[in-house]
Scaffold this motif. Sequence first.
Motif, PDB file in Angstrom:
ATOM      1  N   CYS A   1     -12.730   7.860  16.030  1.00  0.00           N
ATOM      2  CA  CYS A   1     -11.339   7.526  15.732  1.00  0.00           C
ATOM      3  C   CYS A   1     -11.201   7.030  14.291  1.00  0.00           C
ATOM      4  O   CYS A   1     -10.198   7.303  13.637  1.00  0.00           O
ATOM      5  N   ALA A   2     -12.194   6.315  13.810  1.00  0.00           N
ATOM      6  CA  ALA A   2     -12.140   5.805  12.434  1.00  0.00           C
ATOM      7  C   ALA A   2     -12.100   6.949  11.426  1.00  0.00           C
ATOM      8  O   ALA A   2     -11.539   6.805  10.341  1.00  0.00           O
ATOM      9  N   LYS A   3     -12.667   8.094  11.798  1.00  0.00           N
ATOM     10  CA  LYS A   3     -12.700   9.251  10.897  1.00  0.00           C
ATOM     11  C   LYS A   3     -11.595  10.266  11.211  1.00  0.00           C
ATOM     12  O   LYS A   3     -11.494  11.279  10.545  1.00  0.00           O
ATOM     13  N   CYS A   4     -10.795   9.981  12.235  1.00  0.00           N
ATOM     14  CA  CYS A   4      -9.807  10.939  12.721  1.00  0.00           C
ATOM     15  C   CYS A   4      -8.728  11.211  11.671  1.00  0.00           C
ATOM     16  O   CYS A   4      -8.112  10.292  11.144  1.00  0.00           O
ATOM     17  N   LYS A   5      -8.484  12.472  11.402  1.00  0.00           N
ATOM     18  CA  LYS A   5      -7.473  12.851  10.431  1.00  0.00           C
ATOM     19  C   LYS A   5      -6.080  12.886  11.065  1.00  0.00           C
ATOM     20  O   LYS A   5      -5.077  12.830  10.372  1.00  0.00           O
ATOM     21  N   ASP A   6      -5.994  12.966  12.404  1.00  0.00           N
ATOM     22  CA  ASP A   6      -4.700  12.984  13.092  1.00  0.00           C
ATOM     23  C   ASP A   6      -3.948  11.674  12.908  1.00  0.00           C
ATOM     24  O   ASP A   6      -2.726  11.655  12.928  1.00  0.00           O
ATOM     25  N   LYS A   7      -4.675  10.559  12.750  1.00  0.00           N
ATOM     26  CA  LYS A   7      -4.023   9.260  12.597  1.00  0.00           C
ATOM     27  C   LYS A   7      -3.152   9.225  11.349  1.00  0.00           C
ATOM     28  O   LYS A   7      -2.130   8.562  11.340  1.00  0.00           O
ATOM     29  N   LYS A   8      -3.582   9.933  10.318  1.00  0.00           N
ATOM     30  CA  LYS A   8      -2.830   9.906   9.066  1.00  0.00           C
ATOM     31  C   LYS A   8      -1.472  10.570   9.229  1.00  0.00           C
ATOM     32  O   LYS A   8      -0.511  10.203   8.567  1.00  0.00           O
ATOM     33  N   ILE A   9      -1.400  11.535  10.151  1.00  0.00           N
ATOM     34  CA  ILE A   9      -0.150  12.260  10.352  1.00  0.00           C
ATOM     35  C   ILE A   9       0.735  11.557  11.383  1.00  0.00           C
ATOM     36  O   ILE A   9       1.918  11.346  11.160  1.00  0.00           O
ATOM     37  N   THR A  10       0.140  11.175  12.523  1.00  0.00           N
ATOM     38  CA  THR A  10       0.944  10.665  13.632  1.00  0.00           C
ATOM     39  C   THR A  10       0.770   9.179  13.878  1.00  0.00           C
ATOM     40  O   THR A  10       1.430   8.637  14.749  1.00  0.00           O
ATOM     41  N   GLY A  11      -0.112   8.521  13.184  1.00  0.00           N
ATOM     42  CA  GLY A  11      -0.395   7.118  13.465  1.00  0.00           C
ATOM     43  C   GLY A  11      -1.381   7.007  14.612  1.00  0.00           C
ATOM     44  O   GLY A  11      -1.610   7.956  15.352  1.00  0.00           O
ATOM     45  N   CYS A  12      -1.971   5.847  14.785  1.00  0.00           N
ATOM     46  CA  CYS A  12      -3.030   5.702  15.778  1.00  0.00           C
ATOM     47  C   CYS A  12      -2.516   5.929  17.202  1.00  0.00           C
ATOM     48  O   CYS A  12      -3.254   6.347  18.065  1.00  0.00           O
ATOM     49  N   ASN A  13      -1.223   5.653  17.465  1.00  0.00           N
ATOM     50  CA  ASN A  13      -0.694   5.875  18.806  1.00  0.00           C
ATOM     51  C   ASN A  13      -0.666   7.355  19.168  1.00  0.00           C
ATOM     52  O   ASN A  13      -0.695   7.704  20.342  1.00  0.00           O
ATOM     53  N   GLY A  14      -0.603   8.221  18.188  1.00  0.00           N
ATOM     54  CA  GLY A  14      -0.601   9.651  18.440  1.00  0.00           C
ATOM     55  C   GLY A  14      -1.997  10.235  18.496  1.00  0.00           C
ATOM     56  O   GLY A  14      -2.192  11.396  18.846  1.00  0.00           O
ATOM     57  N   CYS A  15      -2.970   9.452  18.164  1.00  0.00           N
ATOM     58  CA  CYS A  15      -4.356   9.904  18.130  1.00  0.00           C
ATOM     59  C   CYS A  15      -4.909   9.967  19.549  1.00  0.00           C
ATOM     60  O   CYS A  15      -4.791   9.016  20.313  1.00  0.00           O
ATOM     61  N   PHE A  16      -5.526  11.095  19.939  1.00  0.00           N
ATOM     62  CA  PHE A  16      -6.026  11.224  21.307  1.00  0.00           C
ATOM     63  C   PHE A  16      -7.201  10.293  21.578  1.00  0.00           C
ATOM     64  O   PHE A  16      -7.494   9.980  22.723  1.00  0.00           O
ATOM     65  N   HIS A  17      -7.854   9.811  20.534  1.00  0.00           N
ATOM     66  CA  HIS A  17      -8.962   8.866  20.724  1.00  0.00           C
ATOM     67  C   HIS A  17      -8.461   7.557  21.327  1.00  0.00           C
ATOM     68  O   HIS A  17      -9.145   6.938  22.129  1.00  0.00           O
ATOM     69  N   LEU A  18      -7.264   7.142  20.933  1.00  0.00           N
ATOM     70  CA  LEU A  18      -6.698   5.903  21.455  1.00  0.00           C
ATOM     71  C   LEU A  18      -6.509   5.996  22.966  1.00  0.00           C
ATOM     72  O   LEU A  18      -6.833   5.065  23.694  1.00  0.00           O
ATOM     73  N   LYS A  19      -6.019   7.140  23.427  1.00  0.00           N
ATOM     74  CA  LYS A  19      -5.828   7.324  24.867  1.00  0.00           C
ATOM     75  C   LYS A  19      -7.159   7.288  25.602  1.00  0.00           C
ATOM     76  O   LYS A  19      -7.285   6.699  26.673  1.00  0.00           O
ATOM     77  N   ARG A  20      -8.168   7.907  25.036  1.00  0.00           N
ATOM     78  CA  ARG A  20      -9.500   7.906  25.641  1.00  0.00           C
ATOM     79  C   ARG A  20     -10.072   6.482  25.684  1.00  0.00           C
ATOM     80  O   ARG A  20     -10.649   6.060  26.678  1.00  0.00           O
ATOM     81  N   LYS A  21      -9.881   5.739  24.581  1.00  0.00           N
ATOM     82  CA  LYS A  21     -10.382   4.365  24.524  1.00  0.00           C
ATOM     83  C   LYS A  21      -9.688   3.491  25.560  1.00  0.00           C
ATOM     84  O   LYS A  21     -10.327   2.644  26.180  1.00  0.00           O
ATOM     85  N   GLU A  22      -8.385   3.700  25.767  1.00  0.00           N
ATOM     86  CA  GLU A  22      -7.661   2.912  26.767  1.00  0.00           C
ATOM     87  C   GLU A  22      -8.197   3.180  28.170  1.00  0.00           C
ATOM     88  O   GLU A  22      -8.368   2.251  28.961  1.00  0.00           O
ATOM     89  N   LYS A  23      -8.483   4.432  28.491  1.00  0.00           N
ATOM     90  CA  LYS A  23      -9.030   4.773  29.808  1.00  0.00           C
ATOM     91  C   LYS A  23     -10.424   4.173  29.998  1.00  0.00           C
ATOM     92  O   LYS A  23     -10.742   3.655  31.057  1.00  0.00           O
ATOM     93  N   LEU A  24     -11.244   4.224  28.968  1.00  0.00           N
ATOM     94  CA  LEU A  24     -12.575   3.630  29.051  1.00  0.00           C
ATOM     95  C   LEU A  24     -12.492   2.114  29.217  1.00  0.00           C
ATOM     96  O   LEU A  24     -13.269   1.523  29.966  1.00  0.00           O
TER      97      LEU A  24
END
Length: 61
Positions: free
Chosen positions: A26-49
């Motif tokens: 997630c720290a290297k995720c390029k999607d965060k720059k476009i959609t913010g961390c809430n739009g990043c699929f890593h955040l959803k995975r981290k919440e489930k874990l």
Amino acid sequence: MTQSKDSIRKEKSRINHLLDQENRTCAKCKDKKITGCNGCFHLKRKEKLQIQKDAIIEMMK
């Protein structure tokens, strides 16, 4: 079904490892720059874990 304390500890360790991997990715995720961390699929995975980890912590009590 009850699980032994050893298997519960192993599962907690496995989930912690997966959380660490997701945090690194997630720290290297390029999607965060476009959609913010809430739009990043890593955040959803981290919440489930984290939910799984919290359930394991409750079992250990």
